[in-house]
Design an enzyme around this catalytic site. Structure first.
Site, PDB file in Angstrom:
ATOM      1  N   ASN A 156      -8.533 117.840  39.716  1.00 50.29           N
ATOM      2  CA  ASN A 156      -9.146 118.537  38.617  1.00 50.29           C
ATOM      3  C   ASN A 156      -9.576 117.333  37.804  1.00 50.29           C
ATOM      4  O   ASN A 156     -10.464 116.920  37.037  1.00 50.29           O
ATOM      5  CB  ASN A 156      -9.362 119.724  38.104  1.00 50.29           C
ATOM      6  CG  ASN A 156      -8.780 121.285  38.640  1.00 50.29           C
ATOM      7  OD1 ASN A 156     -10.359 121.293  38.390  1.00 50.29           O
ATOM      8  ND2 ASN A 156      -7.995 121.942  38.859  1.00 50.29           N
ATOM      9  N   ILE A 177       4.084 125.612  29.032  1.00 49.21           N
ATOM     10  CA  ILE A 177       2.935 126.186  27.935  1.00 49.21           C
ATOM     11  C   ILE A 177       3.166 125.306  26.945  1.00 49.21           C
ATOM     12  O   ILE A 177       4.857 124.746  26.359  1.00 49.21           O
ATOM     13  CB  ILE A 177       3.737 127.674  27.593  1.00 49.21           C
ATOM     14  CG1 ILE A 177       3.366 128.430  28.666  1.00 49.21           C
ATOM     15  CG2 ILE A 177       3.155 128.284  26.605  1.00 49.21           C
ATOM     16  CD1 ILE A 177       4.656 130.060  28.333  1.00 49.21           C
ATOM     17  N   ASN A 218      -8.316 123.892  28.353  1.00 53.13           N
ATOM     18  CA  ASN A 218      -7.406 124.551  29.085  1.00 53.13           C
ATOM     19  C   ASN A 218      -8.227 125.002  30.427  1.00 53.13           C
ATOM     20  O   ASN A 218      -9.265 126.128  30.073  1.00 53.13           O
ATOM     21  CB  ASN A 218      -6.079 125.427  29.097  1.00 53.13           C
ATOM     22  CG  ASN A 218      -5.230 125.725  30.082  1.00 53.13           C
ATOM     23  OD1 ASN A 218      -5.127 124.648  30.934  1.00 53.13           O
ATOM     24  ND2 ASN A 218      -5.207 126.975  29.729  1.00 53.13           N
ATOM     25  N   HIS A 239      -8.082 127.637  33.434  1.00 49.13           N
ATOM     26  CA  HIS A 239      -7.355 128.209  34.275  1.00 49.13           C
ATOM     27  C   HIS A 239      -7.748 129.195  35.305  1.00 49.13           C
ATOM     28  O   HIS A 239      -8.838 130.238  34.484  1.00 49.13           O
ATOM     29  CB  HIS A 239      -6.882 129.681  32.957  1.00 49.13           C
ATOM     30  CG  HIS A 239      -6.332 130.668  33.198  1.00 49.13           C
ATOM     31  ND1 HIS A 239      -4.460 130.621  33.741  1.00 49.13           N
ATOM     32  CD2 HIS A 239      -6.063 132.358  33.391  1.00 49.13           C
ATOM     33  CE1 HIS A 239      -4.182 131.401  33.833  1.00 49.13           C
ATOM     34  NE2 HIS A 239      -5.021 132.100  33.820  1.00 49.13           N
ATOM     35  N   GLU A 248     -13.317 125.499  40.137  1.00 50.55           N
ATOM     36  CA  GLU A 248     -12.745 123.903  39.197  1.00 50.55           C
ATOM     37  C   GLU A 248     -12.918 123.680  39.157  1.00 50.55           C
ATOM     38  O   GLU A 248     -13.274 122.433  37.508  1.00 50.55           O
ATOM     39  CB  GLU A 248     -10.967 124.532  39.158  1.00 50.55           C
ATOM     40  CG  GLU A 248     -10.001 125.646  39.002  1.00 50.55           C
ATOM     41  CD  GLU A 248      -8.910 125.923  39.409  1.00 50.55           C
ATOM     42  OE1 GLU A 248      -7.847 126.491  38.943  1.00 50.55           O
ATOM     43  OE2 GLU A 248      -8.803 124.862  40.519  1.00 50.55           O
TER      44      GLU A 248
END
Length: 267
Positions: free
Chosen positions: A27, A114, A181, A183, A252
């Site tokens: 990515n 996280i 972000n 996901h 993505e």
């Protein structure tokens, strides 16, 4: 912390993007290929931070043209070299590295930790970053390798000639710094790790009809920030996990670029 409005023309100053990774960096590659093209205009990837020293994404950044500066901040290494330090302390150091890179936007592209309120508060300008920690001496330079070739400016992005100059940051950091972000799940479904595997299992049990990918703003609650973009992804009855992962990864690579562009256009 200093809060100010940007006085430089939005059309003239190239926006700086810092990318956080933990793995192969496919990515990240999509972002690097798109930066400076019609897909992600007026933007450049100016720093890559990895939570793992063996992440292949570091190789992608270092061998990019022009080379993109990289940093490594591994949780276990940090805790081993800073007795008594906590996970919050680690997040503070990651935030310090991010601020040092002077970004306009932070993109989490496969970052496997996280991030706590400690990190978020620093990037929102609510608290000061910690001082530099004790770290081990640098090891001899070596880049992670793997068999996958490193593509350079895929034709899908209609790439323009590369700008060899790194865009200069603002003299004073503007807060809050937006964080997004990627996901591999639909909003509210399969938060956290192993989202693709969990979606496939749920599909086989008849609990869901499909899955998806989203780009969202980062908040303290894991994968619960406001979605910026959502794409549905089909799950086929005979899908293997590898087949579904391949289909999701292709989405993505598109949506992470589109999400970054949306934020850049709003700055």
């Amino acid at each position: 912390m200093t809060f100010l409005k940007e006085t430089i023309s939005k059309e003239k100053r190239i926006k700086r993007i810092t990318v956080l990774i933990s793995g192969s960096g496919s990515n990240l590659q999509a972002l690097m290929d798109a930066a400076g093209t019609a897909r992600l205009p007026n933007a450049a990837i100016t720093h890559v931070i990895s939570s793992r020293s063996n992440a292949y994404g570091l190789t992608r950044a270092s061998t990019h043209s022009p080379s993109i500066p990289t940093s490594v901040c591994a949780l276990k290494t940090f805790l081993n070299h800073n007795p008594g330090a906590t996970r919050q302390d680690y997040d503070g150091q990651v935030a310090r590295l991010v601020l040092d890179s002077r970004p306009d936007l932070v993109v989490l592209a496969g970052w496997m930790h996280i991030l706590s309120n400690k990190f978020l508060d620093i990037l929102e300008g609510k608290s000061e970053p910690p001082p530099a920690p004790a770290l081990p001496p640098p090891e001899p330079s070596s880049l992670p390798t793997q068999t996958e070739p490193i593509p350079s400016h895929s034709p899908m992005f209609n790439a323009a000639p590369l700008n060899e100059e790194v865009p200069a940051p603002l003299h004073t950091q503007v807060f809050p710094i937006p964080i997004i972000n990627l996901h591999p799940a639909l909003p509210g479904a399969f938060d956290g790790a192993h989202a693709i595997e969990r979606a496939l299992e749920a599909f086989k049990k008849g609990e869901v009809k499909g899955t998806g990918v989203m780009v969202h703003k980062v908040v303290a609650e894991v994968d619960r920030g406001e979605p910026l973009l959502v794409r549905n992804v089909e799950i086929k009855p005979d899908d293997t996990l590898e087949e579904l992962e391949t289909r999701i990864h292709s989405v993505e690579h598109e949506i992470i670029v589109d999400g970054a562009r949306i934020v850049i256009e709003q700055l």
